[in-house]
Design an enzyme around this catalytic site. Sequence first.
Site, PDB file in Angstrom:
ATOM      1  N   ASN A  93     -23.038 106.902 -42.464  1.00 42.29           N
ATOM      2  CA  ASN A  93     -22.983 107.104 -41.017  1.00 42.29           C
ATOM      3  C   ASN A  93     -22.231 105.954 -40.356  1.00 42.29           C
ATOM      4  O   ASN A  93     -22.273 104.801 -40.808  1.00 42.29           O
ATOM      5  CB  ASN A  93     -24.383 107.296 -40.407  1.00 42.29           C
ATOM      6  CG  ASN A  93     -25.402 106.247 -40.788  1.00 42.29           C
ATOM      7  OD1 ASN A  93     -25.374 105.690 -41.884  1.00 42.29           O
ATOM      8  ND2 ASN A  93     -26.326 105.974 -39.894  1.00 42.29           N
ATOM      9  N   VAL A 145     -20.945 102.602 -29.875  1.00 43.52           N
ATOM     10  CA  VAL A 145     -21.677 102.189 -28.688  1.00 43.52           C
ATOM     11  C   VAL A 145     -21.810 103.354 -27.702  1.00 43.52           C
ATOM     12  O   VAL A 145     -22.787 103.422 -26.942  1.00 43.52           O
ATOM     13  CB  VAL A 145     -21.017 100.946 -28.036  1.00 43.52           C
ATOM     14  CG1 VAL A 145     -19.620 101.259 -27.530  1.00 43.52           C
ATOM     15  CG2 VAL A 145     -21.906 100.389 -26.933  1.00 43.52           C
ATOM     16  N   CYS A 160     -22.351 111.267 -38.824  1.00 42.90           N
ATOM     17  CA  CYS A 160     -23.360 111.232 -39.879  1.00 42.90           C
ATOM     18  C   CYS A 160     -22.719 110.995 -41.249  1.00 42.90           C
ATOM     19  O   CYS A 160     -21.520 111.253 -41.455  1.00 42.90           O
ATOM     20  CB  CYS A 160     -24.123 112.548 -39.922  1.00 42.90           C
ATOM     21  SG  CYS A 160     -25.302 112.758 -38.576  1.00 42.90           S
ATOM     22  N   GLU A 182     -23.146 112.699 -43.950  1.00 50.01           N
ATOM     23  CA  GLU A 182     -22.679 113.960 -44.543  1.00 50.01           C
ATOM     24  C   GLU A 182     -21.270 114.283 -44.059  1.00 50.01           C
ATOM     25  O   GLU A 182     -20.421 114.756 -44.834  1.00 50.01           O
ATOM     26  CB  GLU A 182     -23.630 115.109 -44.165  1.00 50.01           C
ATOM     27  CG  GLU A 182     -25.044 114.944 -44.690  1.00 50.01           C
ATOM     28  CD  GLU A 182     -25.978 114.197 -43.740  1.00 50.01           C
ATOM     29  OE1 GLU A 182     -25.516 113.297 -43.012  1.00 50.01           O
ATOM     30  OE2 GLU A 182     -27.170 114.504 -43.740  1.00 50.01           O
ATOM     31  N   CYS A 228     -25.318 118.749 -39.366  1.00 50.25           N
ATOM     32  CA  CYS A 228     -24.865 118.523 -40.751  1.00 50.25           C
ATOM     33  C   CYS A 228     -25.208 119.707 -41.642  1.00 50.25           C
ATOM     34  O   CYS A 228     -24.483 120.007 -42.583  1.00 50.25           O
ATOM     35  CB  CYS A 228     -25.453 117.233 -41.302  1.00 50.25           C
ATOM     36  SG  CYS A 228     -24.605 115.807 -40.608  1.00 50.25           S
TER      37      CYS A 228
HETATM   38  N1  THU Z   1     -27.910 110.418 -39.681  1.00 50.32           N
HETATM   39  C1  THU Z   1     -27.105 110.794 -40.731  1.00 50.32           C
HETATM   40  O1  THU Z   1     -26.159 110.080 -41.092  1.00 50.32           O
HETATM   41  N2  THU Z   1     -27.371 111.965 -41.335  1.00 50.32           N
HETATM   42  C2  THU Z   1     -28.389 112.793 -40.988  1.00 50.32           C
HETATM   43  O2  THU Z   1     -28.445 113.919 -41.482  1.00 50.32           O
HETATM   44  C3  THU Z   1     -29.415 112.341 -40.075  1.00 50.32           C
HETATM   45  C4  THU Z   1     -29.009 111.212 -39.205  1.00 50.32           C
HETATM   46  C5  THU Z   1     -27.600 109.166 -39.000  1.00 50.32           C
HETATM   47  C6  THU Z   1     -27.020 109.363 -37.621  1.00 50.32           C
HETATM   48  C7  THU Z   1     -27.371 108.064 -36.956  1.00 50.32           C
HETATM   49  O3  THU Z   1     -26.361 107.108 -37.235  1.00 50.32           O
HETATM   50  C8  THU Z   1     -28.662 107.629 -37.638  1.00 50.32           C
HETATM   51  O4  THU Z   1     -28.761 108.407 -38.818  1.00 50.32           O
HETATM   52  C9  THU Z   1     -29.914 107.839 -36.790  1.00 50.32           C
HETATM   53  O5  THU Z   1     -29.965 109.129 -36.306  1.00 50.32           O
END
Ligand code: THU
EC number: 3.5.4.5
Length: 135
Positions: A44, A48, A55, A57, A91
């Site tokens: 991820n 800001v 994400c 994924e 995702c």
């Molecule tokens: N996040 C992911 O990278 N994948 C997910 O499926 C759930 C959430 C990240 C997004 C954000 O940077 C952090 O987790 C908190 O939500």
Amino acid sequence: MTIPDPILLAAASEVRLKAYAPYSKFQVGAAIRGRSGRIYAGCNVENVAYPEGTCAEAGAIAAMVAAGEIEIAEILIIADSPAPVPPCGGCRQKIAEFAGQGAPVTLCTVDGQARDMTVAGLLPGAFGAEHMERS
Ligand code: THU
């Protein structure tokens, strides 16, 4: 008990440590095995301007597509979560774009928990191209 694929687990764990998550402090790693057998990883990347973050994924999918592949054979996601981390709704739809309904999705925690799911299990009743067809 689910035993995660060691190659996907290593790739997702390694890339997770590179996640840019200064706001949530929640680092996520994802690793895809493409149909070719090649592995693609993503983390991820926050911003800001919060909604601009991406994400793990999405990063792994972008790496796969940039390498010329469009089929996910398997995907593993890992985070420092109390329970195996479920992909967010967006995702799930992104994964479904490139994976068959039965493709394995393994959800992991850094302390060794793992849960096996499928794309269909993650996104039942998914919107697909067939919903845009008229007879
Ligand atoms: N996040 C992911 O990278 N994948 C997910 O499926 C759930 C959430 C990240 C997004 C954000 O940077 C952090 O987790 C908190 O939500």
